[in-house]
Design a protein around this motif. Structure first.
Motif, short mmCIF file in Angstrom:
data_model
loop_
_atom_site.label_atom_id
_atom_site.label_comp_id
_atom_site.label_asym_id
_atom_site.label_seq_id
_atom_site.Cartn_x
_atom_site.Cartn_y
_atom_site.Cartn_z
N GLU A 364 0.84 -1.21 0.00
CA GLU A 364 0.00 0.00 0.00
C GLU A 364 0.86 1.25 0.00
OE1 GLU A 364 -2.27 3.37 1.03
OE2 GLU A 364 -0.71 2.56 2.35
N ALA A 365 1.94 1.26 0.79
CA ALA A 365 2.82 2.42 0.85
C ALA A 365 3.53 2.63 -0.49
CB ALA A 365 3.84 2.24 1.97
N LEU A 366 3.94 1.55 -1.12
CA LEU A 366 4.60 1.63 -2.42
C LEU A 366 3.66 2.18 -3.48
CD1 LEU A 366 6.86 1.02 -4.46
CD2 LEU A 366 6.09 -1.36 -4.49
N VAL A 370 4.08 5.79 -5.58
CA VAL A 370 4.15 5.87 -7.04
C VAL A 370 3.04 6.76 -7.57
CG1 VAL A 370 3.98 4.55 -9.19
CG2 VAL A 370 5.31 3.64 -7.27
N ALA A 371 1.88 6.67 -7.00
CA ALA A 371 0.73 7.44 -7.48
C ALA A 371 0.86 8.93 -7.14
CB ALA A 371 -0.56 6.89 -6.88
N GLU A 372 1.35 9.24 -5.94
CA GLU A 372 1.32 10.62 -5.47
C GLU A 372 2.69 11.30 -5.46
OE1 GLU A 372 -0.37 10.41 -1.60
OE2 GLU A 372 -2.28 9.56 -2.30
N GLY A 373 3.75 10.52 -5.40
CA GLY A 373 5.08 11.10 -5.27
C GLY A 373 5.36 11.55 -3.85
N PRO A 374 6.51 12.18 -3.63
CA PRO A 374 6.87 12.62 -2.29
C PRO A 374 6.21 13.94 -1.94
CG PRO A 374 8.60 13.21 -3.80
CD PRO A 374 7.57 12.45 -4.62
N THR A 375 6.28 14.29 -0.65
CA THR A 375 5.87 15.63 -0.23
C THR A 375 7.03 16.59 -0.46
OG1 THR A 375 6.67 15.35 2.04
CG2 THR A 375 4.42 14.59 1.57
N GLU A 376 6.74 17.87 -0.43
CA GLU A 376 7.81 18.87 -0.56
C GLU A 376 8.83 18.72 0.56
OE1 GLU A 376 8.52 20.84 -2.90
OE2 GLU A 376 6.71 21.00 -4.15
N ALA A 377 8.34 18.43 1.77
CA ALA A 377 9.25 18.28 2.91
C ALA A 377 10.17 17.07 2.72
CB ALA A 377 8.45 18.16 4.20
N GLU A 378 9.61 15.97 2.24
CA GLU A 378 10.42 14.78 2.00
C GLU A 378 11.48 15.04 0.93
OE1 GLU A 378 7.55 10.92 2.85
OE2 GLU A 378 7.21 12.10 1.03
N LEU A 379 11.09 15.76 -0.13
CA LEU A 379 12.04 16.04 -1.20
C LEU A 379 13.16 16.95 -0.70
CD1 LEU A 379 12.96 15.85 -4.10
CD2 LEU A 379 11.36 17.68 -4.68
N ARG A 380 12.82 17.97 0.11
CA ARG A 380 13.84 18.88 0.63
C ARG A 380 14.83 18.11 1.52
NH1 ARG A 380 16.11 22.42 -1.53
NH2 ARG A 380 17.86 21.17 -0.89
N ALA A 381 14.32 17.23 2.36
CA ALA A 381 15.19 16.46 3.25
C ALA A 381 16.10 15.54 2.46
CB ALA A 381 14.34 15.66 4.24
N ALA A 382 15.57 14.92 1.41
CA ALA A 382 16.39 14.02 0.59
C ALA A 382 17.48 14.79 -0.14
CB ALA A 382 15.50 13.29 -0.42
N MET A 436 8.90 7.94 -11.37
CA MET A 436 8.45 6.72 -10.70
C MET A 436 7.31 6.06 -11.48
SD MET A 436 9.96 5.68 -7.90
CE MET A 436 11.20 6.21 -6.71
N GLN A 437 6.39 6.85 -11.97
CA GLN A 437 5.26 6.29 -12.71
C GLN A 437 5.68 5.72 -14.06
OE1 GLN A 437 2.30 9.42 -12.82
NE2 GLN A 437 1.77 9.14 -10.66
N ARG A 438 6.73 6.30 -14.66
CA ARG A 438 7.22 5.74 -15.92
C ARG A 438 7.89 4.39 -15.71
NH1 ARG A 438 8.26 11.29 -17.35
NH2 ARG A 438 10.30 11.30 -16.32
N LYS A 439 8.48 4.17 -14.56
CA LYS A 439 9.29 2.97 -14.37
C LYS A 439 8.64 1.89 -13.53
CE LYS A 439 12.86 4.48 -16.69
NZ LYS A 439 12.36 5.78 -17.14
N LEU A 440 7.73 2.22 -12.64
CA LEU A 440 7.20 1.24 -11.70
C LEU A 440 5.71 0.97 -11.94
CD1 LEU A 440 8.94 2.25 -8.35
CD2 LEU A 440 9.67 0.59 -10.08
#
Length: 458
Positions: A364-366, A370-382, A436-440
Motif C-alpha cells: 500500500e505504501a509503495l 508511485v501514485a502521489e510522489g513525495p511531499t515537498e518536505a520529503e524532497l527537501r530532506a532528501a 516513478m510512474q514511468r518505471k514502476l
C-alpha cells in the motif's frame, strides 16, 4: 627509493588529505578533470590526475560479466576472474611460470595489490600501486601477466570448484539466499541477469572453456581503463600499454561490437511465490525489472528511491512498516540499474506470523508513493542529505575511481559529476512522481515470501 622512505612520504602527504578534502569538497571535480582518449590498439582510457599521494589506482573493464555466461555454464566469467590469481604460465618474454603462492609473495614484495572480479555486466581487474617508477613498472608487468597469461591449471580449478560448490550448498541453506534466487528468477525469467552458478553449472566448466572465454572477450581493443592517481598522461599511456601488452590485439574486423544480450522483458502480471522454510524470520521481496543506468530518469529515480526506502530510518517505508506498526526492524528499497534493466526491489524481514500484514502495508505504501510522489518536505530532506553527502562520494582515490568507472562504463559525460548536485537540486516533486510512474507498476510486481506460516496470505 627504499620502501621505508616512500611510506614516510605517503604518511606526510596523508596528513594534508583531510584538510584538502574539506577545503575543496565542492569543487573537487573542477580541480580534477577527467581526461579521455583512445589508444591505437582500441583501448579507451579515462584519467584523473590526483597528485596529493604518490599512488595510483587502475581498473580495467571488459564487457565479459556474468550476462555473457552460457546458461548451462553459469559462473564461467567469475571462474575466469577467480583463476587469474591462481597462477600464470611461462611468460612470452621468457619469465618463469608462477603459481598462486609465487604471485602472493611477488605482490607482497611490491607493496601493491591486484584483484579481479566478475559482476553481471563486466569483468574487472584492479591494480593499486605506489608510483615510484621501478615499483610501478614491476607491478604493471606482473598485472599484465595475470591479465594476459593466466595458467588456468586443471588441478587448481578442480580444487577451487569443489570449494565453490561446497559454499553454494551451504548458502542454499539460508532463507535469504533462497529468497534472492527465487526473486531473480521471477523478475528476469530466462535472462542472464537471473542466472546463478550452481554445483551443476560449475561441473560443466573446464579449463578449455576458461581459455576460450578469455580469448574471446579479453582483448586489448575491448578494454576500458580508468586511472586515478599521481600520474600524468604520458605515464598513464605507458601504464596502459604495459597492462594490456600480453592481451591479443586482433584485426579490426575481429574487434567488432559483441552481440547484444536480449533485453529484459517487462512483467506481464503480478505473482506471489510462497516458499516454506523453517526460519525465525520471514524474508519478503517485492519488485520488477527497473531501468538501464544511462536512463535520463536516473537522478530522479535515485532521489525518489531515497525517499521511498533507500534513505534508511528517514524513508517512507521505514516510517510506515517499522515506526508506525513495528512490523520489521528494517525495510528498504533499491534500483539496481546496469547496461540492461536491473531489478527494482523492496525487501524486509519480519516474524512469520506478521508476514501477511507487513506485506500488505508495504504494498500500500509503495502504490501510494508511485501514485502521489513525495511531499515537498520529503524532497527537501532528501536533497539536503544527498547533496550534503556528495563530498563523501569523492573523498578518496578509490571512490574517485569508482565514479570514473561509472562514467566510462555507461558513456556518461566527462563533466557528469560537476553538475550532479545542481541537477539534484533542480528536481521537483512532479519530476520524481513522473519518473516513478514511468518505471514502476505496483500492480504487476512479483512477490517472494520465504518462511511465512502456511495459510498466511495478504
Amino acid at each position: 627509493m627504499p620502501l621505508s622512505k616512500i611510506f614516510k612520504k605517503i604518511a606526510a602527504h596523508a596528513l594534508l588529505v583531510p584538510l584538502i578534502a574539506l577545503f575543496h569538497a565542492q569543487s573537487a571535480w573542477a580541480l580534477l578533470p577527467i581526461e579521455h582518449w583512445t589508444e591505437s590498439n582500441g583501448a579507451r582510457v579515462w584519467l584523473v590526475r590526483s597528485p596529493a599521494i604518490p599512488m595510483v589506482d587502475v581498473q580495467v573493464d571488459f564487457d565479459a560479466g556474468t550476462r555473457r555466461d552460457p546458461a548451462a555454464q553459469a559462473g564461467l566469467a567469475s571462474t575466469v576472474a577467480l583463476m587469474s590469481s591462481k597462477g600464470v604460465r611461462a611468460g612470452a618474454q621468457g619469465e618463469a611460470a608462477m603459481d598462486e603462492n609465487d604471485l602472493g609473495e611477488a605482490w607482497a614484495d611490491l607493496g601493491a595489490g591486484f584483484d579481479a572480479g566478475a559482476e553481471r555486466d563486466g569483468l574487472a581487474f584492479s591494480l593499486r600501486s605506489l608510483t615510484e617508477p621501478d615499483l610501478l613498472a614491476r607491478a604493471a608487468q606482473l598485472a599484465a601477466r595475470q591479465l594476459g597469461e593466466p595458467s588456468f591449471s586443471a588441478t587448481v580449478w578442480q580444487r577451487e570448484r569443489a570449494r565453490w560448490q561446497a559454499a553454494i550448498r551451504e548458502a542454499d541453506t539460508r532463507p535469504g539466499t533462497v529468497a534472492v534466487k527465487a526473486f531473480n528468477k521471477a523478475v528476469f525469467g530466462g535472462h542472464p541477469y537471473g542466472q546463478f552458478a550452481t554445483a551443476e553449472t560449475l561441473e560443466r566448466i573446464g579449463v578449455d572453456d576458461l581459455r576460450a572465454f578469455h580469448a574471446r572477450y579479453l582483448q586489448a581493443c575491448r578494454a576500458r581503463v580508468a586511472i586515478v592517481g599521481a600520474v600524468d598522461r604520458e605515464q598513464a599511456r605507458a601504464l596502459v600499454g604495459t597492462l594490456l601488452s600480453r592481451l591479443p590485439v586482433p584485426e579490426p574486423a575481429s574487434c567488432a561490437p559483441l552481440p547484444e544480450v536480449a533485453e529484459v522483458a517487462p512483467l506481464a502480471r503480478a505473482g506471489q511465490i510462497d516458499i516454506p522454510f523453517a526460519s525465525a524470520q520471514a524474508h519478503v521481496l517485492i519488485g520488477q525489472p527497473g531501468f538501464v543506468r544511462r536512463d535520463p530518469d536516473f537522478l530522479a529515480l535515485l532521489v525518489g528511491n531515497h525517499i521511498l526506502g533507500g534513505g534508511g530510518f528517514t524513508s517512507r517505508l521505514t516510517n510506515e512498516v517499522r515506526e508506525k506498526r513495528g512490523l520489521s526492524y528494517s525495510v528498504h528499497s533499491q534500483f539496481a540499474p546496469g547496461l540492461q534493466a536491473g531489478a527494482f526491489a523492496v525487501g524486509l524481514q519480519t516474524r512469520p506470523d506478521q508476514a501477511a500484514e507487513a506485506l500488505a502495508v508495504t504494498r500500500e505504501a509503495l502504490a501510494r508513493f508511485v501514485a502521489e510522489g513525495p511531499t515537498e518536505a520529503e524532497l527537501r530532506a532528501a536533497k539536503d542529505n544527498l547533496v550534503g553527502g556528495f563530498a563523501l562520494r569523492i573523498d578518496s582515490n578509490r571512490k574517485l575511481l569508482g565514479n570514473v568507472v561509472n562514467i566510462a562504463w555507461n558513456d556518461l559525460p566527462l563533466d557528469y559529476l560537476e553538475h550532479w548536485t545542481d541537477r539534484v537540486e533542480a528536481l521537483s516533486v512532479a519530476d520524481i512522481r513522473a519518473a516513478m510512474q514511468r518505471k514502476l507498476q505496483p500492480e504487476r510486481m512479483v512477490t517472494v515470501v520465504v518462511g511465512s506460516r502456511p495459510g498466511s496470505k495478504p
